[in-house]
Design an enzyme around this catalytic site. Structure first.
Site, PDB file in Angstrom:
ATOM      1  N   ASN A   8       0.876  -1.172   0.000  1.00 16.47           N
ATOM      2  CA  ASN A   8       0.000   0.000   0.000  1.00 16.47           C
ATOM      3  C   ASN A   8       0.917   1.227   0.000  1.00 16.47           C
ATOM      4  O   ASN A   8       1.453   1.608   1.033  1.00 16.47           O
ATOM      5  CB  ASN A   8      -0.890  -0.030   1.247  1.00 16.47           C
ATOM      6  CG  ASN A   8      -1.842   1.142   1.294  1.00 16.47           C
ATOM      7  OD1 ASN A   8      -1.812   2.035   0.430  1.00 16.47           O
ATOM      8  ND2 ASN A   8      -2.687   1.170   2.303  1.00 16.47           N
ATOM      9  N   LYS A  15       3.315   0.749   3.088  1.00 19.20           N
ATOM     10  CA  LYS A  15       2.974  -0.305   4.038  1.00 19.20           C
ATOM     11  C   LYS A  15       3.144  -1.638   3.324  1.00 19.20           C
ATOM     12  O   LYS A  15       2.757  -1.735   2.144  1.00 19.20           O
ATOM     13  CB  LYS A  15       1.492  -0.155   4.414  1.00 19.20           C
ATOM     14  CG  LYS A  15       1.199   0.029   5.866  1.00 19.20           C
ATOM     15  CD  LYS A  15      -0.248   0.404   5.995  1.00 19.20           C
ATOM     16  CE  LYS A  15      -0.936  -0.235   7.151  1.00 19.20           C
ATOM     17  NZ  LYS A  15      -2.338   0.181   7.220  1.00 19.20           N
ATOM     18  N   ARG A  89      -2.320  -2.090  -3.645  1.00 25.89           N
ATOM     19  CA  ARG A  89      -3.596  -1.407  -3.427  1.00 25.89           C
ATOM     20  C   ARG A  89      -3.638  -0.188  -4.331  1.00 25.89           C
ATOM     21  O   ARG A  89      -2.680   0.585  -4.397  1.00 25.89           O
ATOM     22  CB  ARG A  89      -3.682  -0.965  -1.981  1.00 25.89           C
ATOM     23  CG  ARG A  89      -4.896  -0.122  -1.738  1.00 25.89           C
ATOM     24  CD  ARG A  89      -4.840   0.496  -0.378  1.00 25.89           C
ATOM     25  NE  ARG A  89      -6.047   1.249  -0.148  1.00 25.89           N
ATOM     26  CZ  ARG A  89      -6.096   2.364   0.558  1.00 25.89           C
ATOM     27  NH1 ARG A  89      -5.012   2.844   1.108  1.00 25.89           N
ATOM     28  NH2 ARG A  89      -7.235   2.999   0.721  1.00 25.89           N
ATOM     29  N   HIS A 178     -12.918   1.830   0.652  1.00 26.02           N
ATOM     30  CA  HIS A 178     -12.777   0.766   1.665  1.00 26.02           C
ATOM     31  C   HIS A 178     -13.386  -0.542   1.185  1.00 26.02           C
ATOM     32  O   HIS A 178     -13.766  -1.400   1.994  1.00 26.02           O
ATOM     33  CB  HIS A 178     -13.483   1.131   2.999  1.00 26.02           C
ATOM     34  CG  HIS A 178     -12.858   2.248   3.773  1.00 26.02           C
ATOM     35  ND1 HIS A 178     -13.598   3.157   4.496  1.00 26.02           N
ATOM     36  CD2 HIS A 178     -11.562   2.606   3.943  1.00 26.02           C
ATOM     37  CE1 HIS A 178     -12.786   4.020   5.079  1.00 26.02           C
ATOM     38  NE2 HIS A 178     -11.538   3.708   4.750  1.00 26.02           N
ATOM     39  N   ARG A 239     -12.153  14.432   8.650  1.00 29.84           N
ATOM     40  CA  ARG A 239     -13.043  14.796   7.533  1.00 29.84           C
ATOM     41  C   ARG A 239     -14.456  15.046   8.038  1.00 29.84           C
ATOM     42  O   ARG A 239     -14.940  14.335   8.924  1.00 29.84           O
ATOM     43  CB  ARG A 239     -13.086  13.670   6.492  1.00 29.84           C
ATOM     44  CG  ARG A 239     -11.756  13.428   5.817  1.00 29.84           C
ATOM     45  CD  ARG A 239     -11.919  12.406   4.675  1.00 29.84           C
ATOM     46  NE  ARG A 239     -10.636  11.821   4.364  1.00 29.84           N
ATOM     47  CZ  ARG A 239     -10.421  10.520   4.221  1.00 29.84           C
ATOM     48  NH1 ARG A 239     -11.415   9.654   4.329  1.00 29.84           N
ATOM     49  NH2 ARG A 239      -9.216  10.081   3.936  1.00 29.84           N
ATOM     50  N   GLY A 331     -13.773   0.625  15.165  1.00 30.66           N
ATOM     51  CA  GLY A 331     -14.793  -0.439  15.188  1.00 30.66           C
ATOM     52  C   GLY A 331     -14.326  -1.676  15.940  1.00 30.66           C
ATOM     53  O   GLY A 331     -15.098  -2.325  16.647  1.00 30.66           O
ATOM     54  N   GLU A 332     -13.046  -1.990  15.824  1.00 32.34           N
ATOM     55  CA  GLU A 332     -12.519  -3.194  16.468  1.00 32.34           C
ATOM     56  C   GLU A 332     -12.266  -2.985  17.955  1.00 32.34           C
ATOM     57  O   GLU A 332     -12.275  -3.942  18.720  1.00 32.34           O
ATOM     58  CB  GLU A 332     -11.189  -3.606  15.799  1.00 32.34           C
ATOM     59  CG  GLU A 332     -11.376  -4.129  14.389  1.00 32.34           C
ATOM     60  CD  GLU A 332     -10.070  -4.172  13.595  1.00 32.34           C
ATOM     61  OE1 GLU A 332      -8.986  -4.266  14.198  1.00 32.34           O
ATOM     62  OE2 GLU A 332     -10.146  -4.118  12.349  1.00 32.34           O
ATOM     63  N   GLU A 382      -7.118  -6.290   4.875  1.00 30.54           N
ATOM     64  CA  GLU A 382      -7.061  -5.934   3.451  1.00 30.54           C
ATOM     65  C   GLU A 382      -5.897  -6.645   2.767  1.00 30.54           C
ATOM     66  O   GLU A 382      -5.976  -7.005   1.600  1.00 30.54           O
ATOM     67  CB  GLU A 382      -6.940  -4.412   3.314  1.00 30.54           C
ATOM     68  CG  GLU A 382      -8.252  -3.738   3.692  1.00 30.54           C
ATOM     69  CD  GLU A 382      -8.111  -2.282   4.093  1.00 30.54           C
ATOM     70  OE1 GLU A 382      -8.546  -1.432   3.316  1.00 30.54           O
ATOM     71  OE2 GLU A 382      -7.584  -1.998   5.178  1.00 30.54           O
TER      72      GLU A 382
HETATM   73  P1  ADP Z   1      -6.685   4.232   9.298  1.00 35.01           P
HETATM   74  O1  ADP Z   1      -7.950   4.719   8.669  1.00 35.01           O
HETATM   75  O2  ADP Z   1      -5.605   5.268   9.347  1.00 35.01           O
HETATM   76  O3  ADP Z   1      -6.226   2.863   8.826  1.00 35.01           O
HETATM   77  P2  ADP Z   1      -7.176   2.839  11.805  1.00 35.01           P
HETATM   78  O4  ADP Z   1      -8.057   1.767  11.286  1.00 35.01           O
HETATM   79  O5  ADP Z   1      -5.817   2.465  12.266  1.00 35.01           O
HETATM   80  O6  ADP Z   1      -7.087   4.072  10.826  1.00 35.01           O
HETATM   81  O7  ADP Z   1      -7.950   3.530  13.045  1.00 35.01           O
HETATM   82  C1  ADP Z   1      -7.421   4.616  13.742  1.00 35.01           C
HETATM   83  C2  ADP Z   1      -8.430   5.032  14.813  1.00 35.01           C
HETATM   84  O8  ADP Z   1      -8.673   3.915  15.685  1.00 35.01           O
HETATM   85  C3  ADP Z   1      -7.948   6.180  15.688  1.00 35.01           C
HETATM   86  O9  ADP Z   1      -8.997   7.105  15.913  1.00 35.01           O
HETATM   87  C4  ADP Z   1      -7.605   5.480  16.998  1.00 35.01           C
HETATM   88  O10 ADP Z   1      -7.758   6.321  18.104  1.00 35.01           O
HETATM   89  C5  ADP Z   1      -8.625   4.367  17.023  1.00 35.01           C
HETATM   90  N1  ADP Z   1      -8.194   3.305  17.939  1.00 35.01           N
HETATM   91  C6  ADP Z   1      -7.153   2.464  17.789  1.00 35.01           C
HETATM   92  N2  ADP Z   1      -7.011   1.668  18.882  1.00 35.01           N
HETATM   93  C7  ADP Z   1      -7.994   2.045  19.748  1.00 35.01           C
HETATM   94  C8  ADP Z   1      -8.396   1.633  21.057  1.00 35.01           C
HETATM   95  N3  ADP Z   1      -7.753   0.665  21.697  1.00 35.01           N
HETATM   96  N4  ADP Z   1      -9.470   2.238  21.604  1.00 35.01           N
HETATM   97  C9  ADP Z   1     -10.142   3.211  20.964  1.00 35.01           C
HETATM   98  N5  ADP Z   1      -9.807   3.652  19.733  1.00 35.01           N
HETATM   99  C10 ADP Z   1      -8.756   3.091  19.133  1.00 35.01           C
END
Ligand code: ADP
Length: 396
Positions: A8, A15, A89, A178, A239, A331-332, A382
């Site tokens: 990526n 990456k 990607r 996405h 955004r 989300g995770e 991904e």
């Molecule tokens: P990108 O779109 O850059 O790939 P990511 O999927 O890595 O982004 O998500 C980044 C977001 O996830 C940030 O807002 C970060 O604060 C949040 N995040 C990551 N780990 C945690 C956590 N343990 N608890 C809450 N939010 C988290």
């Protein structure tokens, strides 16, 4: 058994993941940051061991060289002949690519034509493709598009209600992004639900720094929240997401900014950063909110309420939903956001178990067993999708 590198390439970062297929085992992964800037960093994890180097990396050519060198040095491969395929990607495939594609000279010329649609992303992705071509000319390469999965959207979803000619003449329509992530998690959801994907309706919430929601009916994307660009849809880290388009000239006039400058504000200074006034990072906002900072609490509420409303509207679009998926950084990991997003969806059969919702970063059902609509946390992957498509299209 083959080894595939998933790449990526961004404008100042690259990456990578080296995967063994078909086992889908990660041999090495890492990130090159600050390419062409001060203090570039190369980091890579192999066999659980992380190395970090700070050294001159002036351009993508240097980045590819150091990556290939370090893969050998760290014994991830014994020689470059061990690399069987490269998957790249590519952000935008326009309307021309509804699937990944084997990279040829014609394909690259085609990608370059599409750069008009994604001037911030495609050129960097294409640079990555060309540098790997130079370094490993004999290795087949495949492009995997963020937009491809959403090409199944019906016209009623992807058309903007503006003069139809604009779509035909200029390609103005919703493309969505996405897609690789939404496709991966929807496939996993079908497996976890133990039902054929053709028979289920899913709403996938990819919530990272960028965030998008997709309605996936029978395995096909039928609507998604991002639009012509990734600026549209829900509130994100920096955004704005959707807003009244008449605001753009109004802000221009009030702040004496050009259209480009206003767009920059909407892309980089808005979203949760704009509302909270101090950070785009959800972790920082959660800490401040728990200490009673009202702007931090507001940022969480704005973010969650937009996602909540998309879930309602996509359930309406599909006449119901079988499962809601949460993926990507927020989300995770964020039980706080999941709880806020899902509160008040009992009317449509969503019952979340607060104890199960505490899960972080793992595949898990967080709805009660009796909940008619299941809610599942699924870490996205991904890179594995890129590697799978590389194997499939390069016939490896
Ligand atoms: P990108 O779109 O850059 O790939 P990511 O999927 O890595 O982004 O998500 C980044 C977001 O996830 C940030 O807002 C970060 O604060 C949040 N995040 C990551 N780990 C945690 C956590 N343990 N608890 C809450 N939010 C988290």
């Amino acid at each position: 058994m083959v080894k595939i590198i998933a790449i990526n390439a961004g404008s100042s970062s690259l990456k990578f993941q080296l995967l063994q297929m078909p086992e889908e085992e990660v041999i090495a992964k890492g990130l090159i940051e600050r390419i062409g800037l001060k203090d570039p960093i190369f980091s890579m994890t192999t066999n659980g061991e992380k190395i970090e180097l700070i050294q001159s990396i002036q351009n993508h050519q240097d980045a590819v060289k150091i990556l290939l060198h370090m893969l050998i040095e760290q014994k991830a491969v014994s020689s470059l002949d061990d690399i069987d395929g490269i998957g790249h990607r590519l952000v935008h495939g326009g309307e021309d690519f509804s699937d990944s594609v084997l990279i040829t000279e014609e394909a690259i010329a085609h990608f370059e034509k599409l750069s008009d649609l994604a001037p911030l992303h495609n050129p960097a992705n294409i640079t990555g493709i060309k540098e790997f071509q130079k370094a490993l000319p004999q290795v087949p390469a495949v492009a995997v598009f963020d937009t491809a999965f959403h090409q199944t959207m019906p016209e009623s979803s992807f058309l903007y209600s503006i003069p139809y000619d604009y779509y035909k003449k200029y390609g103005i329509r919703k493309y969505g992004f996405h897609g690789t992530s939404h496709k991966y998690v929807s496939g996993r959801a079908a497996e976890l639900l133990n039902r054929p994907i053709e028979s289920i309706r899913l709403i996938s919430c990819h919530l990272g720094n960028g965030a998008s929601i997709a309605a996936i009916d029978g395995g096909q994307s039928i609507d998604t929240s991002m639009g012509f660009t990734p600026l549209a849809g829900v509130t994100m880290g920096t955004r704005s997401g959707n807003l009244d388009p008449a605001l753009i000239p109004f802000i221009m006039e009030k702040t004496d900014k050009s259209a480009e400058e206003v767009l920059d504000v909407l892309n980089k200074k808005s979203g949760m950063l704009g509302v909270s006034g101090f950070s785009s990072d959800l972790r920082d906002i959660e800490v401040e909110a728990s200490q009673g900072n009202p702007r931090a609490q507001l940022a969480l509420d704005v973010f969650a309420s937009r996602i909540h409303k998309y879930i309602g509207s996509y359930a309406a679009r599909m006449n119901g939903v079988d499962a809601i998926i949460f993926t990507a950084g927020i989300g995770e990991n964020s039980d706080v956001i999941r709880e806020k997003v899902l509160a008040g969806l009992q009317f449509m059969g969503v019952y979340v178990d607060p104890d199960l919702n505490k899960i972080r970063g793992k595949e898990a059902f967080i709805s009660y067993p009796h909940s008619p609509v299941k809610v599942i946390v699924i870490p996205t992957n991904e890179e594995v999708m890129i590697a799978r498509d590389t194997v499939r299209l390069a016939n490896l």
